[in-house]
Each structure stands twice: as structure tokens, then as C-alpha cells.
Enzyme design. Structure first.
Site, PDB file in Angstrom:
ATOM      1  N   GLY A 238       4.851   9.893   1.342  1.00  0.00           N
ATOM      2  CA  GLY A 238       3.501  10.367   1.049  1.00  0.00           C
ATOM      3  C   GLY A 238       2.699   9.272   0.378  1.00  0.00           C
ATOM      4  O   GLY A 238       2.986   8.080   0.552  1.00  0.00           O
ATOM      5  N   SER A 239       1.708   9.678  -0.406  1.00  0.00           N
ATOM      6  CA  SER A 239       0.793   8.702  -1.003  1.00  0.00           C
ATOM      7  C   SER A 239       1.425   8.067  -2.252  1.00  0.00           C
ATOM      8  O   SER A 239       2.278   8.676  -2.906  1.00  0.00           O
ATOM      9  CB  SER A 239      -0.504   9.405  -1.385  1.00  0.00           C
ATOM     10  N   GLU A 260       8.639   6.284   0.495  1.00  0.00           N
ATOM     11  CA  GLU A 260       7.957   5.723   1.673  1.00  0.00           C
ATOM     12  C   GLU A 260       6.476   6.007   1.465  1.00  0.00           C
ATOM     13  O   GLU A 260       6.040   7.147   1.629  1.00  0.00           O
ATOM     14  CB  GLU A 260       8.425   6.434   2.948  1.00  0.00           C
ATOM     15  N   CYS A 294       0.712   5.651   8.248  1.00  0.00           N
ATOM     16  CA  CYS A 294       0.950   4.727   7.125  1.00  0.00           C
ATOM     17  C   CYS A 294       0.903   3.284   7.600  1.00  0.00           C
ATOM     18  O   CYS A 294       0.477   2.397   6.876  1.00  0.00           O
ATOM     19  CB  CYS A 294       2.295   5.034   6.495  1.00  0.00           C
ATOM     20  N   GLU A 394      -6.119   2.236   0.783  1.00  0.00           N
ATOM     21  CA  GLU A 394      -5.769   2.927   2.027  1.00  0.00           C
ATOM     22  C   GLU A 394      -6.800   4.022   2.296  1.00  0.00           C
ATOM     23  O   GLU A 394      -6.999   4.910   1.470  1.00  0.00           O
ATOM     24  CB  GLU A 394      -4.375   3.552   1.884  1.00  0.00           C
TER      25      GLU A 394
HETATM   26  P1  NAD Z   1       0.523  13.306  -0.383  1.00  0.00           P
HETATM   27  O1  NAD Z   1       1.166  12.360  -1.309  1.00  0.00           O
HETATM   28  O2  NAD Z   1      -0.741  13.948  -0.783  1.00  0.00           O
HETATM   29  O3  NAD Z   1       1.512  14.492  -0.002  1.00  0.00           O
HETATM   30  C1  NAD Z   1       2.804  14.249   0.498  1.00  0.00           C
HETATM   31  C2  NAD Z   1       3.675  15.435   0.166  1.00  0.00           C
HETATM   32  O4  NAD Z   1       3.807  15.506  -1.249  1.00  0.00           O
HETATM   33  C3  NAD Z   1       3.121  16.792   0.625  1.00  0.00           C
HETATM   34  O5  NAD Z   1       4.178  17.603   1.069  1.00  0.00           O
HETATM   35  C4  NAD Z   1       2.542  17.356  -0.665  1.00  0.00           C
HETATM   36  O6  NAD Z   1       2.471  18.761  -0.695  1.00  0.00           O
HETATM   37  C5  NAD Z   1       3.533  16.839  -1.686  1.00  0.00           C
HETATM   38  N1  NAD Z   1       3.032  16.779  -3.060  1.00  0.00           N
HETATM   39  C6  NAD Z   1       1.760  16.713  -3.496  1.00  0.00           C
HETATM   40  N2  NAD Z   1       1.722  16.713  -4.845  1.00  0.00           N
HETATM   41  C7  NAD Z   1       3.005  16.757  -5.275  1.00  0.00           C
HETATM   42  C8  NAD Z   1       3.623  16.747  -6.563  1.00  0.00           C
HETATM   43  N3  NAD Z   1       2.914  16.725  -7.673  1.00  0.00           N
HETATM   44  N4  NAD Z   1       4.972  16.774  -6.613  1.00  0.00           N
HETATM   45  C9  NAD Z   1       5.716  16.794  -5.486  1.00  0.00           C
HETATM   46  N5  NAD Z   1       5.182  16.820  -4.250  1.00  0.00           N
HETATM   47  C10 NAD Z   1       3.838  16.797  -4.137  1.00  0.00           C
HETATM   48  O7  NAD Z   1       0.356  12.513   0.980  1.00  0.00           O
HETATM   49  P2  NAD Z   1      -0.304  13.031   2.325  1.00  0.00           P
HETATM   50  O8  NAD Z   1      -1.778  13.035   2.137  1.00  0.00           O
HETATM   51  O9  NAD Z   1       0.378  14.271   2.775  1.00  0.00           O
HETATM   52  O10 NAD Z   1       0.135  11.872   3.333  1.00  0.00           O
HETATM   53  C11 NAD Z   1      -0.545  10.678   3.443  1.00  0.00           C
HETATM   54  C12 NAD Z   1       0.165   9.563   2.715  1.00  0.00           C
HETATM   55  O11 NAD Z   1       1.507   9.452   3.173  1.00  0.00           O
HETATM   56  C13 NAD Z   1      -0.466   8.232   2.984  1.00  0.00           C
HETATM   57  O12 NAD Z   1      -0.548   7.481   1.805  1.00  0.00           O
HETATM   58  C14 NAD Z   1       0.487   7.600   3.987  1.00  0.00           C
HETATM   59  O13 NAD Z   1       0.411   6.193   4.032  1.00  0.00           O
HETATM   60  C15 NAD Z   1       1.789   8.094   3.492  1.00  0.00           C
HETATM   61  N6  NAD Z   1       2.832   8.006   4.537  1.00  0.00           N
HETATM   62  C16 NAD Z   1       3.801   7.046   4.438  1.00  0.00           C
HETATM   63  C17 NAD Z   1       4.772   6.907   5.426  1.00  0.00           C
HETATM   64  C18 NAD Z   1       5.856   5.863   5.342  1.00  0.00           C
HETATM   65  O14 NAD Z   1       6.843   5.964   6.060  1.00  0.00           O
HETATM   66  N7  NAD Z   1       5.714   4.832   4.502  1.00  0.00           N
HETATM   67  C19 NAD Z   1       4.761   7.773   6.521  1.00  0.00           C
HETATM   68  C20 NAD Z   1       3.756   8.732   6.599  1.00  0.00           C
HETATM   69  C21 NAD Z   1       2.797   8.844   5.596  1.00  0.00           C
END
Ligand code: NAD
Length: 498
Positions: A238-239, A260, A294, A394
Site C-alpha cells: 500500500g502507500s 511493498e 505502483c 506519487e
Molecule cells: P493504502 O495505504 O491507502 O491502503 C492499503 C491497504 O491498507 C488497504 O487495505 C487499506 O484499507 C489498509 N489500511 C489503511 N489504513 C490502515 C491502517 N491504519 N492500518 C492498517 N491498514 C490500513 O493504499 P491504497 O491507496 O489502497 O493503494 C495505493 C498505494 O499502494 C500506492 O502507494 C501504491 O504505490 C501502493 N502499491 C504498491 C505495490 C508494490 O508492490 N510496491 C503494489 C500495489 C500498490
């Protein structure tokens, strides 16, 4: 930008789609609170399904179910575990078109063709019975020394919405292949493909409780995973902002994890690049999944001698990108949700305010097709300086920034000059440049004449710097979900004098 022609919008019923339930201990159940979250089609805001709005109580139930399943799953011989994953892969392939449609619908993307999840599952299944230890030298001939690779027990994962199917497979498959039982929380915006994959895993014979899918918001259900003291290892995709929170929570329990995270991937274009190959690839690299990848190559770092030509060709190519709802013959769908829409449009404003020039795009497409969806035009910014926010942060949208440079050293400095280090691409026909750049770029993946560092089977995937740490998908992915035990062994009887 080209516009898709027919006007109907469509939400297709898919037999694999589940409504209002999540998977705990092999049972399809609602959240304890009874509350739900709406999942919508981002192309038209139609309701697709409801998912349970879970919290720490549901995560606790899932952990207990996983704890119950763990001893038998750990003790099942590794070849039988592998065979179950192979069977899962077969079912995923058989339902490939349904899974593709489900993911297209919830993410809002056009078809990518048959999903590769089956082959990734097979690649991982093949590692399950190749988890080996070492034989170690000892101080005495009466002693044996060796290492065992053991699963952690109950492990957890949290995944994003942009490619929910592959993300689910990348976390779940290696963890369970190693003998762990998993509690995973998909993103609230795109949980349907993960739930469908879990359903197929059960059908394949993977025992109840080995995979538990808890749905809900990040701050409620997600945070309960790294905070749980009996979850022994965590995978997060995630982010970076959320990654920090997850890591902080893991640190309180001393739970190991991999992260990741995001990227701001550079595409470095040298004067000898084959632009007939590079331009379509770079356009696809920033418009695929509406830039919500990503690895998206969001910065073009170009030698000044071909700068004008490249801007011109990229602008023309980006204008050819057909935008519209997922079920049409389009190249690019909407963004995932209203927040993401505001965020991408906000960055476009930031770029304009900072003095970058919008060459094409820069707004919301107009017309009946776009009324309700979160659409944005493929946008090309020229004359971006490396310190602008659009060149550093990003955006996660179809926004490409062009940064001209004078030589290779400056190209390297600009390419490496962000906090991220996920993917970098180089466009050149000179082998010496390719070799030097492959070493000099700070990124977990480098692609030479290849946009996303893709096309490799079994390449470990992960980041440098703030793009995270740990690797998924490679030949070590199952080992990463094991811990090492050193055994020293001596017979109970006193050895005879030699
Ligand atoms: P996000 O970080 O907002 O959410 C990711 C996940 O985390 C979701 O399931 C969300 O519900 C959960 N989450 C949110 N707050 C949380 C908390 N406080 N505690 C635990 N979990 C929590 O990211 P997004 O908007 O869903 O995805 C986009 C991001 O993911 C981008 O930054 C992208 O680059 C990254 N990404 C990385 C890869 C990689 O392999 N490096 C692959 C795909 C996406």
C-alpha cells in the site's frame, strides 16, 4: 484523448461475486457488528456488492480460526500442500474470465486478457516442497547439526485495491505454501476478487481456517492485524503513509514484516533510444490501470537533444488513449474513487501553479459517458523541474512529467533524486549505457527498453528506499515466510571410546 463510442453502462452479474460475507474458519459470515460497506463500480457509481465492516473483534475470530487450522496444515507433508495450491491454480485458470471481469468491474479497468494469477500460483506451489535447511559441521563426530525452516504460525497481510487479485495471490500463496495460516484484509474499494479467490481456494480443498479474509476499513479491520500480538509476521502492500503506521504497530509487538510501497519511477531516454518502441510503451506505462500502478513510469528524464521530438510524440500518443467505462473497448478507465479523483486533479493544479506546462489533458473528460465516473484525462506535463511536487510525490494517476537533462550524470541524479526506488527504465540502444545505468539506478527493478521492469518470470519484486523492503514473487518468496531453527543433536547414550 479518444472517447469510447457507445453510451450504455453495464454492471455484470458474476457468479463468483459474494455479497455481505467474509471468510472466517471456512464459514461465510457477516461482521460481528452487522454493519456493511458499499462496493461500487467506479465507472458509474452503481452498487456492486456490500462487504462486512469488520473490526478487531472479527480479526480476533479469524486469528482463532487460523490457530485452530495451523497444526494440521503445518504437519501436512509439503508435497500435499503444493498439490492443493496447484489445484487452486487450475480453478483460477478455469474461472479466468469471471475473475478478470470481477476485477475490471471493481477497479474500473479494461481487460488485461487472461489473468496471470494461475501461473503465479503454480510458480509458488512449486517452491512448497523445496523448503530446505542446511547440514552444519559439528565439533564432534557424535553430533549432528542442521537447520529447519519452520512456518511462523498465524500470519497477516493487508493489500491495496489497484490489482486486488494478484496482490492477494502474492501474499497468500507463499505464506500458506510455507505452512502458515493467514488472516488477510483486502482494500475496502476492491475486495470482491480476493473473496472470489478465497472461495476457489476452499473449493480446491485448502482446509478451512488456512485462509481467512476479513473485510473492512483500514483504520478498523486493517490496523487490528499488525496490532494483534498472536499474528507472528505481516505483509503489507500500500502507500508509504499507511506502511509507516503498520510498521509502528508491528514494532510494538516486535513482529517482522515486509513493506511493498509506492513509487515515482523514472524512464530515462537517451538520444539513441528507439522512440517507435519507447513512446507507446511509456504511454502504456502511465495510462495502464489509469496510472494506478505502483510501478507506473511517471517521470520521463530525457536528453535535451531529443526533448522536443519526444514531447511531440508522447503528446500525440497520449491523445490516442481511448478513455471510458471498463466494459467497452477502451485503453483506460476511471480512477477508483472520489478521493483519488480529487487527489489527481489536485496534483494537476499543483503542477500548473508551479509553472509546468500542460501539453495535453489536464482535466476531466466531458460527455454523457463520463457523467458519474471518476474519469480524468491522460495528462502530459512538460518542462517539469526535479524539485516540483509533481516530480517528487506519487500521484497514482495518468499524469506524466517530462524533465529534460544534459547528460548521463544529470539523468542519474534526477532519476535517483526522489525518496522512492521501486522501478526504473532506461531507453537506449547502446550496451555500455545500458550496463552503466542498470548499476547506477537506485531501484528494486530496472527495465532496459522495457517500461515496467516486467516480462521476467519469477523476478523478486520490491523496493529500494521509501518504496519498502522485502521481496515478493521470487524464488525465495516461500522461504521469506519461514523462520530458521538450528538443531544440534546427540544420541542419548554415551558414545563408546574410539
Ligand atoms: P493504502 O495505504 O491507502 O491502503 C492499503 C491497504 O491498507 C488497504 O487495505 C487499506 O484499507 C489498509 N489500511 C489503511 N489504513 C490502515 C491502517 N491504519 N492500518 C492498517 N491498514 C490500513 O493504499 P491504497 O491507496 O489502497 O493503494 C495505493 C498505494 O499502494 C500506492 O502507494 C501504491 O504505490 C501502493 N502499491 C504498491 C505495490 C508494490 O508492490 N510496491 C503494489 C500495489 C500498490
Amino acid at each position: 484523448m479518444a472517447i469510447a463510442s457507445d453510451h450504455q453502462t453495464q454492471t455484470v452479474d458474476i457468479p463468483l461475486a459474494l455479497d455481505g460475507v467474509q471468510l472466517i474458519g471456512g464459514e461465510w459470515v457477516a461482521a460481528r457488528s452487522g454493519q456493511t460497506i458499499d462496493v461500487i463500480n467506479p465507472a458509474n457509481r452503481e452498487l456492486l456488492a456490500r462487504i462486512p465492516r469488520s473490526d478487531a473483534e472479527d480479526v480476533e475470530l479469524a486469528v482463532r480460526a487460523a490457530e485452530q487450522a495451523f497444526p494440521a496444515w503445518r504437519d501436512l507433508d509439503a508435497t500435499s500442500r503444493a498439490n492443493l495450491l496447484f489445484r487452486w491454480a487450475d480453478l483460477v485458470d478455469q474461472h479466468g474470465s469471471d475473475l478478470d471481469q470481477l476485477e475490471r468491474q471493481e477497479v474500473g479497468r479494461p481487460s488485461w486478457g487472461p489473468p496471470r494469477m494461475g501461473s503465479q500460483l503454480r510458480f509458488t506451489a512449486g517452491q512448497a516442497d523445496k523448503v530446505q535447511g542446511l547440514s552444519l559441521p559439528t565439533h564432534s563426530p557424535d553430533q549432528l547439526g542442521f537447520t529447519l525452516r519452520e512456518p511462523y504460525g498465524v500470519v497477516g497481510a493487508i493489500i491495496p485495491w489497484n490489482a486486488p487479485g494478484p496482490m492477494f495471490v502474492n501474499e497468500v500463496a507463499p505464506a500458506i505454501a510455507a505452512g502458515n495460516c493467514m488472516v488477510i484484509k483486502p482494500a475496502e474499494d476492491a475486495p470482491l476478487t480476493p473473496l472470489a479467490l478465497a472461495k476457489l481456494a476452499l473449493e480446491a480443498g485448502i482446509p478451512p481456517g488456512v485462509i481467512n479474509v476479513v473485510t473492512g476499513y483500514g483504520a478498523e479491520a486493517g490496523s487490528a492485524i499488525p496490532e494483534h500480538p498472536r499474528i507472528r509476521r505481516v505483509g503489507f502492500t500500500g502507500s508509504p503513509a499507511t506502511g509507516r503506521l503498520v510498521m509502528e504497530a508491528c514494532s510494538r509487538n516486535l513482529t517482522p514484516l515486509h513493506l511493498e510501497l509506492g513509487g515515482k519511477s523514472p524512464q530515462v531516454v537517451f538520444p539513441d533510444a528507439d522512440l517507435d518502441v519507447a513512446v507507446p510503451a511509456m504511454t502504456a506505462g502511465i495510462t495502464l490501470n489509469t496510472g494506478q500502478i505502483c510501478a507506473a513510469g511517471s517521470r520521463v528524464v530525457v536528453h535535451r537533444s531529443i526533448h522536443a521530438e519526444l514531447v511531440d510524440r508522447l503528446a500525440k500518443q497520449m491523445q490516442q488513449v481511448k478513455v471510458g467505462p471498463w466494459h467497452r473497448d477502451v485503453n483506460m478507465g476511471p480512477l477508483i474513487n472520489a478521493k483519488q479523483h480529487e487527489r489527481v486533479l489536485g496534483y494537476i493544479e499543483l503542477g500548473r501553479d508551479a509553472g509546468a506546462e500542460v501539453v495535453t489533458g489536464g482535466g476531466v473528460p466531458q460527455g454523457a459517458d463520463f457523467g458519474n465516473g471518476f474519469f480524468v484525462e491522460p495528462t502530459l506535463f512538460n518542462n517539469v523541474s526535479p524539485d516540483m511536487r509533481i516530480a517528487q510525490e506519487e500521484i497514482f494517476g495518468p499524469v506524466l512529467s517530462i524533465i529534460p537533462v544534459d547528460d548521463e550524470d544529470e539523468a542519474v541524479e534526477v532519476a535517483n533524486g526522489t525518496d522512492y526506488g521501486l522501478v526504473a527504465s532506461v531507453w537506449t540502444q547502446d550496451l555500455g549505457t545500458a550496463v552503466r545505468m542498470s548499476r547506477r539506478l537506485q531501484a528494486g527493478q530496472v527495465g532496459v527498453n522495457s517500461p515496467l521492469g516486467a516480462g521476467v518470470i519469477g523476478g523478486p519484486f520490491g523496493g529500494y528506499k521509501n518504496s519498502g523492503f522485502g521481496r515478493t514473487m521470487g524464488a525465495d518468496s516461500v522461504l521469506d515466510w519461514t523462520q530458521v531453527k538450528t538443531v544440534s543433536m546427540r544420541g542419548a547414550t554415551v558414545p563408546p571410546q574410539r
